[in-house]
Design a protein around this motif. Structure first.
Motif, PDB file in Angstrom:
ATOM      1  N   VAL A  94       0.875  -1.175   0.000  1.00 23.08           N
ATOM      2  CA  VAL A  94       0.000   0.000   0.000  1.00 23.08           C
ATOM      3  C   VAL A  94       0.908   1.220   0.000  1.00 23.08           C
ATOM      4  O   VAL A  94       2.029   1.170   0.523  1.00 23.08           O
ATOM      5  N   ALA A  95       0.428   2.288  -0.582  1.00 24.28           N
ATOM      6  CA  ALA A  95       1.243   3.496  -0.662  1.00 24.28           C
ATOM      7  C   ALA A  95       0.353   4.721  -0.596  1.00 24.28           C
ATOM      8  O   ALA A  95      -0.849   4.654  -0.905  1.00 24.28           O
TER       9      ALA A  95
ATOM     10  N   SER B 124       5.067   7.366   0.729  1.00 22.16           N
ATOM     11  CA  SER B 124       5.443   6.294   1.637  1.00 22.16           C
ATOM     12  C   SER B 124       4.718   5.017   1.252  1.00 22.16           C
ATOM     13  O   SER B 124       3.642   5.076   0.661  1.00 22.16           O
ATOM     14  N   ALA B 125       5.306   3.909   1.598  1.00 18.72           N
ATOM     15  CA  ALA B 125       4.703   2.629   1.242  1.00 18.72           C
ATOM     16  C   ALA B 125       5.007   1.583   2.299  1.00 18.72           C
ATOM     17  O   ALA B 125       6.007   1.679   3.005  1.00 18.72           O
ATOM     18  N   VAL B 126       4.111   0.633   2.396  1.00 17.98           N
ATOM     19  CA  VAL B 126       4.332  -0.554   3.223  1.00 17.98           C
ATOM     20  C   VAL B 126       4.258  -1.764   2.302  1.00 17.98           C
ATOM     21  O   VAL B 126       3.286  -1.916   1.565  1.00 17.98           O
TER      22      VAL B 126
ATOM     23  N   VAL C 174       8.815  -0.931   5.566  1.00 15.15           N
ATOM     24  CA  VAL C 174       8.218   0.390   5.763  1.00 15.15           C
ATOM     25  C   VAL C 174       9.164   1.391   5.111  1.00 15.15           C
ATOM     26  O   VAL C 174      10.325   1.504   5.510  1.00 15.15           O
TER      27      VAL C 174
END
Lengths: 329, 329
Positions: B199-200, B214-216, B226
């Protein structure tokens, strides 16, 4: 002369111990009663910490007319029902976080407290720590300028030696988010307010709960919060707030009593130390005493609206991550 | 006696300077030619860095039969067209990251290079730094046990004094993700492989590009990455890889030449120092020399598949964040 506020504690686990160690530091509070499902365990706990009464059932404590306020230190799955039972008995309530499993339950608890005229607060103890309050004041003061980035984590390695343990058990509302991820999520909500939107992702373990859970919050003006939690890794458990004019750094284990450091735009670091007293749980207990004495039903520092905001955020994150608690959601 | 590989550089910006400073350290490489859209700028750059030839157009350099390999150091929006032009002229190519704007363009570049029999590599210079290679070996060796969490960022405060600047200009493929966020994304892809999902979230600025992103990433076995980047905040630009049996910490500015620290499960820290030679760009240039001399069309260390994987990840992240580059996507 005002009489002390008599605390009763439901549960004899780790968090009940923390509160029992902290209560003697709270002026106007009396360690009155403790309850466990086992009389033996309640007795041992009462002796160890100096409670007057020890009950072998939660109901017995709740029905003791001398108990003014109940601190609910039971597993997450019981927070809602225990709180409702206490409110119905006319008791004030300080209930451990997560306040309940979802917003629906939190709304019911708050509605019941409002109707019954009792005090109710979520035991988000970090909210009352001096360095967290000071950090909030710094953010509010504009000293950091516009906030651009908040990074906070809570990662602690918890090997799944027992899948039935409350941390891993979906029936006991286990999982990283509800147990430890709630802290970074709270910090972002507290410091920056509600985001415009968020994305979140979790890795579900063999028992079905999230072993890690991370989220990115997006704010107006492009600020972001990057928040992560894990039972699988031992990270620094740090927090930092980056602003236009400087950065505020929290000591490791930022959610516990600690110090701050301010780094200005030129990179100059200033330490902001805080006297360390007790384990820090006394601050929220003191707030409970203050509110009850003042006749408040909610604290303006951890208000019902604050708790609703937080649980709604957790609901949204859980929805994005596919974390479901059957029997509640 | 083998003759040197003659480098031609397109562009005279910051990254062209870095490469020009590094090339003298590369055995078998000759700083041959530089091209700018301005003859004057090319001349000044050539004198400053000791190039034999200075061209006032990219085409002129590309058509010089003595150029063996072209390093494309132009703005992001030109990577694709410049690369295609070089390949069509039979030149080997080292093209700055991002390799192109999207996977479609990258596939076209690779297909063309394959057809023309030339060498082509994305200039992901950090991939070739000794401490990054060593970190990868440690991860692969199992010394950290299962990897549970990777955290990496690249946040550097870039005030938008000029919205037309390449960093903020959507026509020049600006934005945090494509410029600096690509580094943490690359690190996760390199160290942990492709995630199951991600997800971002990004904050789009007034010019339409992402000011932060940002992204996970979620991996099998519950590991997470992360990853965050920002033009708005000055963070540590750190990286850490948390495993079951220990943690690998990178010095600040992890993507540049630096050192590693290993922290074992008992908290014992061991420093892993690396000799710092030059600015670090020489390592990727040396790889280019090696590959061309060996007759390779791609490096096995930053292969076409690696670049496709990376750009597909960036595409997915941009899609989730609503980052669109008109004329490309």
């Amino acid at each position: 002369m005002r009489s002390d506020i008599r605390f009763g504690i439901l549960g004899t686990g780790g968090i009940a111990t923390k509160m029992s160690e902290a209560l003697p530091l709270v002026e106007g509070a009396t360690m009155y009663a403790v309850a466990s499902r086992s009389q033996q365990q309640a007795d041992a706990f009462a002796v160890r910490h100096g409670f007057e009464k020890a009950y072998g059932s939660y109901e017995a404590l709740i029905n003791d007319p001398h108990v003014d306020v109940v601190y609910i230190a039971t597993p997450h799955n019981l927070h809602f029902s225990n709180t409702m039972m206490c409110i119905d008995a006319g008791k004030h309530v300080l209930c451990e976080k997560p306040f309940a499993v979802n917003a629906r339950e939190v709304h019911q608890m708050i509605d019941r407290a409002r109707d019954k005229g009792v005090f109710l607060m979520e035991a988000m103890w970090s909210r009352f720590l001096p360095h967290i309050i000071h950090a909030h004041e710094i953010v509010q003061s504009g000293q950091l300028g516009d906030i651009r980035l908040l990074v906070a984590d809570f990662c602690i390695h918890r090997p799944m030696t027992n899948p039935k343990d409350r941390k891993f058990n979906p029936e006991l509302i286990g999982g990283a988010l509800m147990d430890i991820g709630i802290y970074p999520m709270f910090l972002a909500e507290f410091m920056l307010g509600s985001p415009l939107d968020q994305v979140a992702m979790a890795g579900l373990g063999v028992t079905g709960v999230d072993m890690n859970c991370s989220a990115v919050f997006q704010y107006p003006g492009q600020a972001q919060a990057v928040l992560y939690s894990s039972f699988l890794a031992e990270s620094g458990t740090r927090a930092a707030i980056y602003g236009e004019k400087g950065t505020l750094l929290f000591d490791d284990f930022w959610f516990m009593p600690g110090n701050l450091r301010f780094v200005d735009a030129q990179g100059k670091e200033t330490s902001i130390p805080f006297e360390k007293i007790g384990n820090g749980y006394q601050y929220e207990a003191a707030e409970v005493v203050r509110c009850i004495r003042t006749g408040l039903q909610q604290s303006e520092f951890m208000s019902w609206a604050d708790s609703i905001r937080l649980i709604e955020r957790l609901d949204a994150i859980r929805h994005q991550c596919g974390i479901v608690f059957p029997g509640h959601d």
